[in-house]
Enzyme design. Structure first.
Site, PDB file in Angstrom:
ATOM      1  N   ASP A   1       0.823  -1.214   0.000  1.00  0.00           N
ATOM      2  CA  ASP A   1       0.000   0.000   0.000  1.00  0.00           C
ATOM      3  C   ASP A   1       0.855   1.260   0.000  1.00  0.00           C
ATOM      4  OD1 ASP A   1       0.982  -0.389   2.567  1.00  0.00           O
ATOM      5  OD2 ASP A   1      -0.965  -0.802   3.455  1.00  0.00           O
TER       6      ASP A   1
ATOM      7  N   ASN B   1      -7.190  -2.223  14.267  1.00  0.00           N
ATOM      8  CA  ASN B   1      -8.620  -2.437  14.006  1.00  0.00           C
ATOM      9  C   ASN B   1      -8.863  -3.640  13.090  1.00  0.00           C
ATOM     10  OD1 ASN B   1      -7.767  -1.531  11.533  1.00  0.00           O
ATOM     11  ND2 ASN B   1      -9.019   0.313  11.484  1.00  0.00           N
TER      12      ASN B   1
ATOM     13  N   HIS C   1      -7.222  -4.257  10.177  1.00  0.00           N
ATOM     14  CA  HIS C   1      -6.987  -4.065   8.743  1.00  0.00           C
ATOM     15  C   HIS C   1      -5.732  -4.806   8.290  1.00  0.00           C
ATOM     16  CE1 HIS C   1      -4.567  -0.122   9.549  1.00  0.00           C
ATOM     17  NE2 HIS C   1      -3.707  -0.995   9.104  1.00  0.00           N
TER      18      HIS C   1
ATOM     19  N   GLU D   1      -9.585  -1.513   5.250  1.00  0.00           N
ATOM     20  CA  GLU D   1     -10.131  -1.114   6.539  1.00  0.00           C
ATOM     21  C   GLU D   1     -11.445  -1.847   6.822  1.00  0.00           C
ATOM     22  OE1 GLU D   1      -8.348   0.586   8.533  1.00  0.00           O
ATOM     23  OE2 GLU D   1      -8.090   2.679   7.945  1.00  0.00           O
TER      24      GLU D   1
END
Ligand code: GLP
Length: 243
Positions: free
Chosen positions: A68, A137, A139, A144
């Site tokens: 990413d 979280n 991801h 996400e």
């Protein structure tokens, strides 16, 4: 079922992973690796550099694809993930520049850039080993938690929590962290022949438990690794301590 391996420390995990990857590269010099950024892989990259300096691994024919990149930053920006990878790995080993692949967050046409990346991965023959970190979280890459996930490389909005987690690269100012990023999609990741997710420290324990033992849900993107036939989760004791 995702296979879980527990190591006595973060350093033991990094050492074992670097040796594993070095061995694969010596068996298959043209190995195609998918690589993550974040704090977790730093000791692993240090260990790879050490193995390289000791003459124990040769990256000259290895290909890499990073997961990413932030939208708006080009590779020359010191806050970009590309610059991160240069600092921690690529500047210190003999990898060929043309075999190092990144998403260009500053591309004029981002949809085209994402399509180009998918094509480049395909042309390289697909990813042999995808190494992943884990967001707090749940991801992976920048996929996400959401109502639905996107299969292929795409442009995505970052959650507030993820922007906070990335503030260190931006002088600890969350407001300076880009609001968007480009990321490999869930199918891009799941198509890798082998996936190794690494997580260390107590803050990841709850997420690890949910991703391994909970339902497969886009609310916890890492849980999709349960669908992969050859996925491993490597954790230290702290991250393995079920919360
Ligand atoms: C970023 C990256 C992820 C990475 C995550 C975890 O958000 N986009 O690919 O896994 O950070 O970072 P850390 O290893 O610092 O916990």
């Amino acid at each position: 079922m995702t296979r879980v391996r527990v190591f006595r420390s973060a350093d033991a995990l990094a050492g074992a992973l670097a040796h594993d990857i070095a061995r694969r590269i010596s068996e298959t010099p043209r190995l195609v690796l998918g690589l993550p950024t974040g704090r977790t892989p730093i000791p692993f990259y240090q260990e790879l550099v050490r193995l390289y300096s000791g003459g124990r691994v040769d990256f000259s024919r290895t290909t890499t694809f990073n997961l990413d990149e932030f939208v708006g930053l080009d590779g020359g920006d010191s806050r970009s993930y590309r610059a991160f990878m240069q600092r921690h790995l690529f500047d210190h080993v003999n990898i060929a520049r043309r075999r190092v692949h990144f998403l260009n967050g500053a591309a004029r046409d981002l949809a085209r850039e994402c399509a180009r990346y998918e094509r480049a991965i395909r042309r390289a023959g697909g990813i042999d080993i995808q190494i992943l970190g884990l967001g707090l979280n749940g991801h992976i890459g920048f996929n996400e938690p959401a109502r639905a996930l996107i299969a292929r490389t795409h442009r995505t909005r970052l959650t507030a929590a993820t922007r906070r987690a990335n503030a260190a690269l931006f002088g600890n100012r969350t407001s300076a962290v880009p609001r968007e990023a480009l990321s490999m999609g869930m199918a891009t990741i799941l198509h890798a022949r082998r996936v190794v997710l690494i997580a260390t420290g107590a803050s990841k324990a709850r997420c690890i438990d949910r991703m391994v033992n909970g339902p497969v849900t886009p609310r916890l993107p890492a849980s999709f690794l349960q669908l992969h036939a050859n996925a491993e989760v490597w954790v230290d004791r702290a991250a393995a301590a079920r919360k």
